[in-house]
Design a protein around this motif. Structure first.
Motif, mmCIF file in Angstrom:
data_model
loop_
_atom_site.group_PDB
_atom_site.id
_atom_site.type_symbol
_atom_site.label_atom_id
_atom_site.label_comp_id
_atom_site.label_asym_id
_atom_site.label_seq_id
_atom_site.Cartn_x
_atom_site.Cartn_y
_atom_site.Cartn_z
ATOM 1 N N VAL A 154 0.833 -1.202 0.000
ATOM 2 C CA VAL A 154 0.000 0.000 0.000
ATOM 3 C C VAL A 154 0.868 1.254 0.000
ATOM 4 O O VAL A 154 0.664 2.183 -0.792
ATOM 5 N N VAL A 155 1.851 1.300 0.879
ATOM 6 C CA VAL A 155 2.720 2.474 0.953
ATOM 7 C C VAL A 155 3.554 2.599 -0.321
ATOM 8 O O VAL A 155 3.723 3.704 -0.858
ATOM 9 N N ALA A 156 4.058 1.474 -0.832
ATOM 10 C CA ALA A 156 4.863 1.524 -2.061
ATOM 11 C C ALA A 156 4.051 2.023 -3.248
ATOM 12 O O ALA A 156 4.565 2.735 -4.112
ATOM 13 N N ALA A 157 2.763 1.654 -3.290
ATOM 14 C CA ALA A 157 1.915 2.059 -4.403
ATOM 15 C C ALA A 157 1.489 3.522 -4.306
ATOM 16 O O ALA A 157 1.487 4.244 -5.309
ATOM 17 N N LEU A 158 1.116 3.961 -3.108
ATOM 18 C CA LEU A 158 0.533 5.287 -2.948
ATOM 19 C C LEU A 158 1.534 6.361 -2.535
ATOM 20 O O LEU A 158 1.314 7.548 -2.809
ATOM 21 N N GLY A 206 12.772 0.368 -1.650
ATOM 22 C CA GLY A 206 12.622 -0.956 -2.247
ATOM 23 C C GLY A 206 11.583 -1.731 -1.463
ATOM 24 O O GLY A 206 11.259 -1.385 -0.317
ATOM 25 N N LEU A 207 11.058 -2.773 -2.090
ATOM 26 C CA LEU A 207 9.969 -3.558 -1.504
ATOM 27 C C LEU A 207 10.269 -5.044 -1.619
ATOM 28 O O LEU A 207 10.532 -5.550 -2.714
ATOM 29 N N VAL A 208 10.231 -5.737 -0.492
ATOM 30 C CA VAL A 208 10.236 -7.201 -0.483
ATOM 31 C C VAL A 208 8.866 -7.633 -0.012
ATOM 32 O O VAL A 208 8.449 -7.297 1.101
ATOM 33 N N GLY A 239 5.687 1.266 -8.350
ATOM 34 C CA GLY A 239 6.789 1.744 -9.170
ATOM 35 C C GLY A 239 8.111 1.854 -8.447
ATOM 36 O O GLY A 239 8.911 2.747 -8.747
ATOM 37 N N VAL A 240 8.365 0.965 -7.486
ATOM 38 C CA VAL A 240 9.658 0.931 -6.794
ATOM 39 C C VAL A 240 10.292 -0.431 -7.043
ATOM 40 O O VAL A 240 9.594 -1.411 -7.334
ATOM 41 N N PRO A 241 11.619 -0.537 -6.957
ATOM 42 C CA PRO A 241 12.257 -1.850 -7.124
ATOM 43 C C PRO A 241 11.694 -2.864 -6.134
ATOM 44 O O PRO A 241 11.514 -2.551 -4.954
ATOM 45 N N ALA A 242 11.394 -4.065 -6.625
ATOM 46 C CA ALA A 242 10.688 -5.026 -5.783
ATOM 47 C C ALA A 242 11.171 -6.443 -6.018
ATOM 48 O O ALA A 242 11.526 -6.820 -7.145
ATOM 49 N N ILE A 243 11.169 -7.225 -4.944
ATOM 50 C CA ILE A 243 11.445 -8.657 -5.009
ATOM 51 C C ILE A 243 10.257 -9.386 -4.396
ATOM 52 O O ILE A 243 9.855 -9.091 -3.265
ATOM 53 N N ASN A 244 9.700 -10.294 -5.137
ATOM 54 C CA ASN A 244 8.569 -11.112 -4.700
ATOM 55 C C ASN A 244 9.122 -12.450 -4.218
ATOM 56 O O ASN A 244 9.659 -13.227 -5.014
ATOM 57 N N LEU A 245 9.016 -12.701 -2.929
ATOM 58 C CA LEU A 245 9.404 -13.991 -2.359
ATOM 59 C C LEU A 245 8.153 -14.849 -2.203
ATOM 60 O O LEU A 245 7.174 -14.402 -1.606
ATOM 61 N N HIS A 246 8.196 -16.069 -2.715
ATOM 62 C CA HIS A 246 7.013 -16.924 -2.659
ATOM 63 C C HIS A 246 7.439 -18.335 -2.279
ATOM 64 O O HIS A 246 8.262 -18.955 -2.963
ATOM 65 N N THR A 253 6.097 -1.742 -12.064
ATOM 66 C CA THR A 253 6.593 -0.997 -13.221
ATOM 67 C C THR A 253 8.072 -0.655 -13.125
ATOM 68 O O THR A 253 8.632 -0.097 -14.066
ATOM 69 N N ALA A 254 8.722 -0.958 -12.007
ATOM 70 C CA ALA A 254 10.169 -0.770 -11.869
ATOM 71 C C ALA A 254 10.825 -2.151 -11.882
ATOM 72 O O ALA A 254 10.195 -3.152 -12.218
ATOM 73 N N ALA A 255 12.099 -2.217 -11.540
ATOM 74 C CA ALA A 255 12.810 -3.494 -11.509
ATOM 75 C C ALA A 255 12.072 -4.469 -10.606
ATOM 76 O O ALA A 255 11.704 -4.126 -9.475
#
Length: 298
Positions: free
Chosen positions: A112-116, A123-125, A238-245, A265-267
């Motif tokens: 939510v914070v990364a989007a808005l 960065g976002l994990v 729109g921030v660099p992100a890594i999706n851990l699953h 939309t970013a890395a």
């Protein structure tokens, strides 16, 4: 172990949080999910602190020693308030920009914070990727196997579920841990350290509201209406992100095709973790820390 346990006034909450590492280091906020707490980061936080990272690990609303400031504040668990709580915490701590990392409810707050408010996020994990709920689409049924995994959500839609959670919160959470992380051999002492957080007086109300609001069954907090409206548009991140699953996630198993990728939309990178279930940081602390460090270094 944490360098300190602290409480700070942040928005509508007195937030209890643990702090690790140097106060002048790159800021990282680690966010737990339901039904977990800050103990899930006991092995992650020291790994980051050793690399000079300033680590903040808060108890979410309804957990541990975090408390509402006012009795009149709605005990909402909706996605908007989780994001607003996180933003208020960043403001209270004087953190202009941080790497945000979390899963489940905590991953949702971070998304939510990364989007808005992307200017606040280095960065976002995110466990399972894009965690912003599509409430308008919640009326559409999913395949029966998926519906069966969400039994606990439907249970909490009724008063029987509320009373069941009230009376059996420990047994309820323990069952979910086992179902969601079938390959994780946690012991009773590990569970007990986290279960103490569920004694928070607002735990049941916040949890029940969360699982009713996401299906459009109850109204949200009026103070969060504008944020919830913005989230309804399913904003991109729109921030660099890594999706851990976790490949063994018992509630949200990974799909063959990563449907979350289009929301970033970013890395962006998706990392599947073999032998790991839903509680990623506690089951795979090194992999979680490595993802955070990869973004903290950019």
């Amino acid at each position: 172990m944490p360098n300190s346990l602290n409480t700070i006034r942040a928005g509508v909450l007195d937030v209890a949080y643990e702090a690790h590492g140097p106060a002048d280091g790159q800021a990282v906020v680690l966010l737990h999910g339901f039904p977990y707490d800050v103990r899930c980061y006991d092995e992650v936080a020291p790994l980051l602190a050793l690399r000079g990272i300033r680590v903040i690990v808060p108890y979410l609303r309804g957990y541990g020693a975090t408390r509402f400031v006012e009795v009149s504040t709605p005990r909402s668990g909706e996605q908007a308030v989780l994001g607003m709580d996180l933003l208020a915490l960043l403001d209270a701590l004087g953190i202009g920009r941080a790497v945000l990392a979390g899963y489940d409810w905590g991953g949702r707050a971070a998304c939510v914070v990364a989007a808005l408010w992307p200017e606040r996020v280095a960065g976002l994990v995110s466990g399972t990727g894009y965690n912003i709920q599509d409430i308008a689409a919640s009326v559409r049924p999913e395949p029966p196997e998926a519906e069966a995994r969400y039994w606990y959500q439907y249970y909490l839609h009724g008063e029987r579920g509320r009373e069941g959670l009230t009376q059996n919160r420990g047994a309820f959470a323990r069952l979910l841990w086992r179902m969601w992380s079938p390959d994780w051999a946690f012991d009773e002492a590990t569970f007990a350290r986290t279960a103490a957080s569920f004694d928070n007086p607002d735990f049941v109300e916040v949890v029940v509201h969360s699982y009713r609001h996401r299906f459009g069954l109850v109204a949200g907090d009026p103070a969060a209406a504008d944020v919830e409206r913005r989230l309804a548009a399913r904003p991109s991140i729109g921030v660099p992100a890594i999706n851990l699953h976790g490949a063994g996630d018992g509630v949200g198993p990974p799909a063959a095709v990563d449907g979350a990728a289009k929301r970033f939309t970013a890395a962006y990178e998706r990392r599947l973790l073999d032998g790991v279930g839903h509680n990623i940081p506690q089951e795979a602390p090194r992999a979680f820390a490595e993802a955070v460090l990869a973004l903290a270094a950019t």
